[in-house]
Design a protein around this motif. Structure first.
Motif, mmCIF file in Angstrom:
data_model
loop_
_atom_site.group_PDB
_atom_site.id
_atom_site.type_symbol
_atom_site.label_atom_id
_atom_site.label_comp_id
_atom_site.label_asym_id
_atom_site.label_seq_id
_atom_site.Cartn_x
_atom_site.Cartn_y
_atom_site.Cartn_z
ATOM 1 N N GLU A 1 0.830 -1.208 0.000
ATOM 2 C CA GLU A 1 0.000 0.000 0.000
ATOM 3 C C GLU A 1 0.863 1.256 0.000
ATOM 4 O OE1 GLU A 1 -3.805 1.529 -0.307
ATOM 5 O OE2 GLU A 1 -3.227 -0.582 -0.141
ATOM 6 N N THR A 2 1.968 1.212 0.718
ATOM 7 C CA THR A 2 2.867 2.364 0.763
ATOM 8 C C THR A 2 3.463 2.643 -0.607
ATOM 9 O OG1 THR A 2 3.421 1.874 3.084
ATOM 10 C CG2 THR A 2 4.926 3.306 1.874
ATOM 11 N N PHE B 1 -5.767 6.920 6.989
ATOM 12 C CA PHE B 1 -4.676 5.992 6.688
ATOM 13 C C PHE B 1 -5.070 4.542 6.940
ATOM 14 C CE2 PHE B 1 -2.496 9.993 7.182
ATOM 15 C CZ PHE B 1 -1.494 9.944 6.231
ATOM 16 N N LYS C 1 -11.033 -1.171 1.485
ATOM 17 C CA LYS C 1 -10.371 0.053 1.023
ATOM 18 C C LYS C 1 -11.259 0.731 -0.020
ATOM 19 C CE LYS C 1 -7.007 -2.571 -0.182
ATOM 20 N NZ LYS C 1 -5.754 -3.135 -0.710
ATOM 21 N N TYR D 1 -7.935 5.966 -2.042
ATOM 22 C CA TYR D 1 -6.499 6.141 -1.885
ATOM 23 C C TYR D 1 -6.271 7.330 -0.958
ATOM 24 C CZ TYR D 1 -6.092 3.122 -5.984
ATOM 25 O OH TYR D 1 -6.174 2.079 -6.862
ATOM 26 N N THR D 2 -5.389 7.197 0.012
ATOM 27 C CA THR D 2 -5.181 8.245 1.012
ATOM 28 C C THR D 2 -4.699 9.544 0.384
ATOM 29 O OG1 THR D 2 -4.679 6.562 2.688
ATOM 30 C CG2 THR D 2 -3.956 8.807 3.139
ATOM 31 N N VAL D 3 -3.783 9.463 -0.560
ATOM 32 C CA VAL D 3 -3.257 10.672 -1.214
ATOM 33 C C VAL D 3 -4.377 11.412 -1.947
ATOM 34 C CG1 VAL D 3 -1.749 11.494 -3.066
ATOM 35 C CG2 VAL D 3 -0.906 9.832 -1.401
ATOM 36 N N GLU E 1 0.802 4.346 -2.712
ATOM 37 C CA GLU E 1 0.559 5.728 -2.299
ATOM 38 C C GLU E 1 1.731 6.637 -2.660
ATOM 39 O OE1 GLU E 1 -2.141 6.981 -1.211
ATOM 40 O OE2 GLU E 1 -3.341 5.276 -0.562
#
Length: 314
Positions: free
Chosen positions: A19-20, A96, A104, A107-109, A23
């Motif tokens: 996931e990191t 987050f 999910k 997307y966090t961004v 992102e």
């Protein structure tokens, strides 16, 4: 038991790493807009600092909310800030959660890019309104006789640029219409209402926004009009900007790509399919088979059933 914990921890670590990486790729593409939104938070603080130099203390204006709600006073004024801090931190952590949980939806961004757009638009309107007319601050430190009610003329530009955080934020005066706290609260609540999954938390979030409104008035941080204007202004800003922004891919369906296609990739894919149609070529077999499976129809299974029926004489 130890083996199970180690295996689950390994799965979680792989998921967080994957996931990191996704992102980070999105951040590399959208970092300019995110940075602009973060920089404007400083600009908004600078504008609030500037209006404090213009603030002139005076008698507190007549206010319906002040008549109904007793003043919390200096001793209990922390209640309003504590609730705001709790909402801010819990919402920040929630954004987050796709790094950890399997469900999910965003997307966090991309979510924070959207949130900053709402905040910046609302804060621009706020700066225009509190610079248009300066009202005497109703808070205890903004009233006549308080040393904090007026700032002495700055001796240098550095003194203006340094916001004296958090003291300069907590003891600001003059930036009244409309409430900055309510901007953040309403943007957070509306964002969770759209992208959150728990109905109870959605209801609790709206109730918390109402309680926060009452606490702001009770602590005399703002007049009632500051809170009322924030309620309809922020909701309208979020409504119209949300319609203009492209919708984020819904990750819960499982049919979206890991990364959203860029405009160039979408145009290239559409152009390729168009050329195939012009040349008389059909869609690829793999694509056709995938679409048939998505529609609940499998061509190979259908042919297999048909051949078995013919062999049985039915």
């Amino acid at each position: 038991m130890t083996l199970y914990i180690a295996r689950e921890a390994s799965k979680l670590w792989r998921k967080v790493c994957m996931e990191t990486s996704v992102e980070i790729q999105l951040l590399m593409e959208k970092w300019r807009l995110l940075l602009a939104g973060l920089v404007f938070q400083y600009v908004h603080g600078l504008a609030a600092r500037g209006v404090h130099y213009l603030h002139r203390p005076g008698p507190t204006l007549q206010d319906l909310g002040f008549m109904i709600l007793p003043e919390l006073g200096q001793e209990r004024g922390y209640i309003s800030e504590s609730l705001f801090t709790f909402v801010f931190l819990t919402f920040f952590v929630w954004t987050f959660h796709p790094f950890v949980y399997h469900i999910k939806r965003f997307y966090t961004v991309l979510l924070w890019r959207r949130i900053l757009a709402f905040l910046v638009a609302s804060q621009i309107l706020r700066i225009v309104t509190f610079y248009s007319t300066q009202l005497p601050g109703p808070n205890y430190h903004c009233r006549e006789g308080s040393k904090l009610a007026r700032l002495p003329p700055p001796e240098s530009l550095t003194e203006v640029l340094l916001l004296n955080f958090p003291r300069g934020v907590l003891y600001g005066c003059g930036d009244l219409i409309f409430s900055s706290h309510m901007i953040f609260i309403l943007v957070f609540v509306r964002t969770y209402h759209k992208y959150g999954s728990k109905r109870f938390i959605k209801l609790l979030a709206w109730v918390t926004a109402i309680i926060q409104s009452l606490l702001i008035v009770a602590s005399r941080k703002h007049y009632t009009v500051d809170v009322v204007v924030a309620w309809y202004t922020v909701n309208l800003v979020v409504f119209f900007i949300d319609k203009k922004l492209p919708e984020m891919p819904d990750r819960s369906s499982g049919s979206q790509p890991l990364l959203p296609l860029s405009a160039k990739e979408r145009d290239g894919k559409s152009r390729e399919e168009h050329n195939k149609l012009l040349n008389g070529n059909s869609v690829d077999t793999a694509d056709r088979r995938q679409r048939l499976q998505m529609n609940g129809k499998h061509g190979e299974d259908g042919n297999h059933i048909h051949s078995e029926s013919s062999m049985n004489g039915t």
